[in-house]
Design a protein around this motif. Structure first.
Motif, PDB file in Angstrom:
ATOM      1  N   LEU A 108      21.704  54.139  13.332  1.00  0.00           N
ATOM      2  CA  LEU A 108      21.520  55.464  12.629  1.00  0.00           C
ATOM      3  C   LEU A 108      20.019  55.824  13.076  1.00  0.00           C
ATOM      4  O   LEU A 108      19.679  56.961  12.230  1.00  0.00           O
ATOM      5  CB  LEU A 108      21.978  54.995  10.960  1.00  0.00           C
ATOM      6  CG  LEU A 108      23.609  54.897  10.717  1.00  0.00           C
ATOM      7  CD1 LEU A 108      23.744  55.361   9.563  1.00  0.00           C
ATOM      8  CD2 LEU A 108      24.055  56.951  11.555  1.00  0.00           C
ATOM      9  N   GLN A 109      18.883  54.853  13.718  1.00  0.00           N
ATOM     10  CA  GLN A 109      18.456  55.482  13.733  1.00  0.00           C
ATOM     11  C   GLN A 109      17.342  56.663  13.916  1.00  0.00           C
ATOM     12  O   GLN A 109      17.069  58.025  13.776  1.00  0.00           O
ATOM     13  CB  GLN A 109      16.821  54.480  14.306  1.00  0.00           C
ATOM     14  CG  GLN A 109      15.570  54.870  14.714  1.00  0.00           C
ATOM     15  CD  GLN A 109      15.056  54.611  15.949  1.00  0.00           C
ATOM     16  OE1 GLN A 109      16.006  54.436  16.790  1.00  0.00           O
ATOM     17  NE2 GLN A 109      13.630  54.292  16.041  1.00  0.00           N
ATOM     18  N   PRO A 141      14.679  48.739  16.238  1.00  0.00           N
ATOM     19  CA  PRO A 141      14.421  50.262  15.879  1.00  0.00           C
ATOM     20  C   PRO A 141      13.356  50.221  15.026  1.00  0.00           C
ATOM     21  O   PRO A 141      13.404  50.185  13.242  1.00  0.00           O
ATOM     22  CB  PRO A 141      15.363  50.904  16.382  1.00  0.00           C
ATOM     23  CG  PRO A 141      16.151  49.709  16.602  1.00  0.00           C
ATOM     24  CD  PRO A 141      16.199  48.007  15.702  1.00  0.00           C
ATOM     25  N   GLY A 142      12.377  51.437  15.093  1.00  0.00           N
ATOM     26  CA  GLY A 142      11.305  51.508  13.874  1.00  0.00           C
ATOM     27  C   GLY A 142      10.606  52.148  14.102  1.00  0.00           C
ATOM     28  O   GLY A 142      10.109  52.494  15.655  1.00  0.00           O
ATOM     29  N   PHE A 143       9.232  51.831  13.304  1.00  0.00           N
ATOM     30  CA  PHE A 143       7.626  52.386  13.969  1.00  0.00           C
ATOM     31  C   PHE A 143       7.230  52.023  15.440  1.00  0.00           C
ATOM     32  O   PHE A 143       6.513  53.134  16.339  1.00  0.00           O
ATOM     33  CB  PHE A 143       6.735  52.263  12.265  1.00  0.00           C
ATOM     34  CG  PHE A 143       5.644  52.554  12.804  1.00  0.00           C
ATOM     35  CD1 PHE A 143       5.244  53.771  12.655  1.00  0.00           C
ATOM     36  CD2 PHE A 143       4.599  51.639  13.413  1.00  0.00           C
ATOM     37  CE1 PHE A 143       3.962  53.597  12.957  1.00  0.00           C
ATOM     38  CE2 PHE A 143       2.874  51.707  14.101  1.00  0.00           C
ATOM     39  CZ  PHE A 143       3.050  52.552  13.351  1.00  0.00           C
ATOM     40  N   ALA A 144       7.317  50.548  16.064  1.00  0.00           N
ATOM     41  CA  ALA A 144       7.085  50.290  16.780  1.00  0.00           C
ATOM     42  C   ALA A 144       7.755  51.063  18.128  1.00  0.00           C
ATOM     43  O   ALA A 144       7.169  50.901  18.921  1.00  0.00           O
ATOM     44  CB  ALA A 144       7.009  48.488  17.206  1.00  0.00           C
ATOM     45  N   ASN A 145       8.591  51.488  18.246  1.00  0.00           N
ATOM     46  CA  ASN A 145       9.321  52.286  19.101  1.00  0.00           C
ATOM     47  C   ASN A 145       9.875  53.898  18.705  1.00  0.00           C
ATOM     48  O   ASN A 145      10.370  53.853  19.590  1.00  0.00           O
ATOM     49  CB  ASN A 145      10.353  51.292  19.967  1.00  0.00           C
ATOM     50  CG  ASN A 145      11.451  51.059  18.625  1.00  0.00           C
ATOM     51  OD1 ASN A 145      11.477  51.082  18.250  1.00  0.00           O
ATOM     52  ND2 ASN A 145      10.947  49.099  19.284  1.00  0.00           N
ATOM     53  N   SER A 207      19.146  54.210  20.279  1.00  0.00           N
ATOM     54  CA  SER A 207      19.008  55.687  18.874  1.00  0.00           C
ATOM     55  C   SER A 207      17.730  55.284  19.382  1.00  0.00           C
ATOM     56  O   SER A 207      16.765  56.078  19.728  1.00  0.00           O
ATOM     57  CB  SER A 207      19.268  54.548  18.214  1.00  0.00           C
ATOM     58  OG  SER A 207      18.119  53.443  17.568  1.00  0.00           O
ATOM     59  N   VAL A 208      16.745  54.525  20.368  1.00  0.00           N
ATOM     60  CA  VAL A 208      15.033  54.571  20.544  1.00  0.00           C
ATOM     61  C   VAL A 208      14.813  55.214  21.598  1.00  0.00           C
ATOM     62  O   VAL A 208      14.168  55.770  21.242  1.00  0.00           O
ATOM     63  CB  VAL A 208      14.902  53.075  20.817  1.00  0.00           C
ATOM     64  CG1 VAL A 208      13.272  52.768  20.951  1.00  0.00           C
ATOM     65  CG2 VAL A 208      14.622  52.102  19.236  1.00  0.00           C
ATOM     66  N   VAL A 209      15.764  54.757  22.301  1.00  0.00           N
ATOM     67  CA  VAL A 209      14.857  55.774  24.070  1.00  0.00           C
ATOM     68  C   VAL A 209      15.583  57.251  23.625  1.00  0.00           C
ATOM     69  O   VAL A 209      15.164  58.025  23.636  1.00  0.00           O
ATOM     70  CB  VAL A 209      16.732  54.843  24.672  1.00  0.00           C
ATOM     71  CG1 VAL A 209      16.459  55.824  26.499  1.00  0.00           C
ATOM     72  CG2 VAL A 209      15.684  53.641  24.874  1.00  0.00           C
TER      73      VAL A 209
END
Length: 359
Positions: A108-109, A141-145, A207-209
């Motif tokens: 859900l990011q 997943p989050g701030f770092a990526n 989701s990050v990509v």
């Protein structure tokens, strides 16, 4: 204005979230949910290891906590092994008019292109019904990526490839289900762990990509590309989550790749060891046992290394703290955000406002 907050779970992330909520002058902890019956009736301060009571007693009564009508739920319960049940939980909170910041499910990011459209429509409908928002984030997943690499690209003249790496020793990471069942550490090399079934990596970190690509205005080839490399233990190892016998899986390198015209453009990459001596040819942090590294190829070439450690030196403990605090520090921004699902691309800068130490 003080925002009333319920903390949902008191595990490895939740206990630090309680401490963070208590530390912020603009937040008031009004309730705590626990799944463990042994924790019911215990004070939140005790469960968080603060050495003092907060006057808030933990409960497993879901309806009682919803009836408190908090401004926000900080949701840090385990979701990796119950993804769709957890999504149903989050939808019910939002539909009841409660804003939510959550550490999972990580899909859900930025779920566009991953989750079924009907499910995304349910989330948006819940947001409209309850006039509330849902934000899922953390550190990876989050701030770092998401926020960190996109901020760095603001310095670019040309971007050939954006690559986000986690390089870490997981030997002190306490999540037995994640370590053994999902990652497969300590399991026979001829068995395929859940994480490496086709499509699972792309669901977990796609989701990050996709969010990075959206932030850069890039349309990716479909489907995303998955690559991985598994390494067997050269001897017996012991971690806090699982014992790893010689010959069983001990280290994992994987990539989730977004390509444009068949060329790698946006890459999420993990190098995961279960002992710092493993895989000496793999990248290592410049210092410590874990880092996040951003590599931007183009003009100019840029590298950012983000490390963290707790007061007592362990990076896996501080990893839980920064995951918790990315959520806690986002509460006010999410409460003010538009109803429905909110991603990092939708939020204003989130800071540690109010957390500067006082004499």
């Amino acid at each position: 204005m003080t925002l009333r907050v319920v903390e949902w779970s008191t595990g490895t992330v939740g206990r630090h979230a309680i401490a963070g909520i208590d530390a912020r002058p603009d937040l008031e902890l009004v309730g705590v949910w626990v799944s463990d019956l042994a924790k019911v009736g215990r004070d939140a301060g005790e469960l968080a290891g603060l050495g003092r009571d907060l006057g808030v007693v933990a409960t497993n009564d879901r309806d009682a906590l919803i009836a408190l009508k908090p401004d926000c739920i900080v949701h840090t319960a385990m979701t990796d092994d119950r993804i769709f049940e957890a999504i149903d939980d989050l939808i019910s909170f939002v539909e009841a008019g409660i804003n939510v910041v959550s550490s999972g499910p990580v899909v859900l990011q930025f779920p566009a292109g991953i989750l079924d459209v009907d499910l995304l429509d349910r989330i948006e409908a819940a947001g409209r019904t309850g006039n509330a928002s849902l934000h899922v984030n953390g550190i990876d997943p989050g701030f770092a990526n998401d926020v960190l690499p996109l901020a760095m690209t603001s310095l670019s003249q040309r971007i050939d490839e954006l690559r986000c790496l986690e390089i870490a020793d997981y030997s002190t990471y306490y999540q037995p289900v994640v370590m053994k069942t999902i990652f497969g550490f300590g399991q026979p090399m001829d068995e395929t762990p859940i994480l490496l079934y086709p499509g699972v990596l792309a669901m977990g970190w796609g989701s990050v990509v996709r969010q990075l690509a959206a932030g850069l205005g890039v349309r990716l080839d479909e489907p995303l590309v998955e690559r991985h490399e598994r390494v067997a233990a050269d001897r017996d190892y012991s971690t806090v989550s699982v014992d790893i016998a010689e010959g069983t899986m001990a280290a994992l390198h994987f990539e989730v790749i977004g390509q444009v015209g068949g060329v790698d453009r946006v890459v999420l990459e993990h190098y995961t060891r279960t002992h710092p001596d493993q895989c000496p040819d793999w990248p290592k942090p410049a210092e410590g046992d874990g880092c996040y590294r951003i590599l931007i190829s183009g003009e100019p070439e840029m590298t950012v290394e983000f490390t963290h450690r707790g007061e007592h030196g362990d990076h896996n403990v501080s990893g839980m703290i920064i995951t918790a605090m990315r959520l806690v520090n986002s509460v006010a921004a999410v409460v003010d955000a538009k109803p429905g699902l909110v991603t990092a691309l939708d939020l204003p800068p989130v800071t540690g406002r109010g957390l500067v130490a006082r004499p």
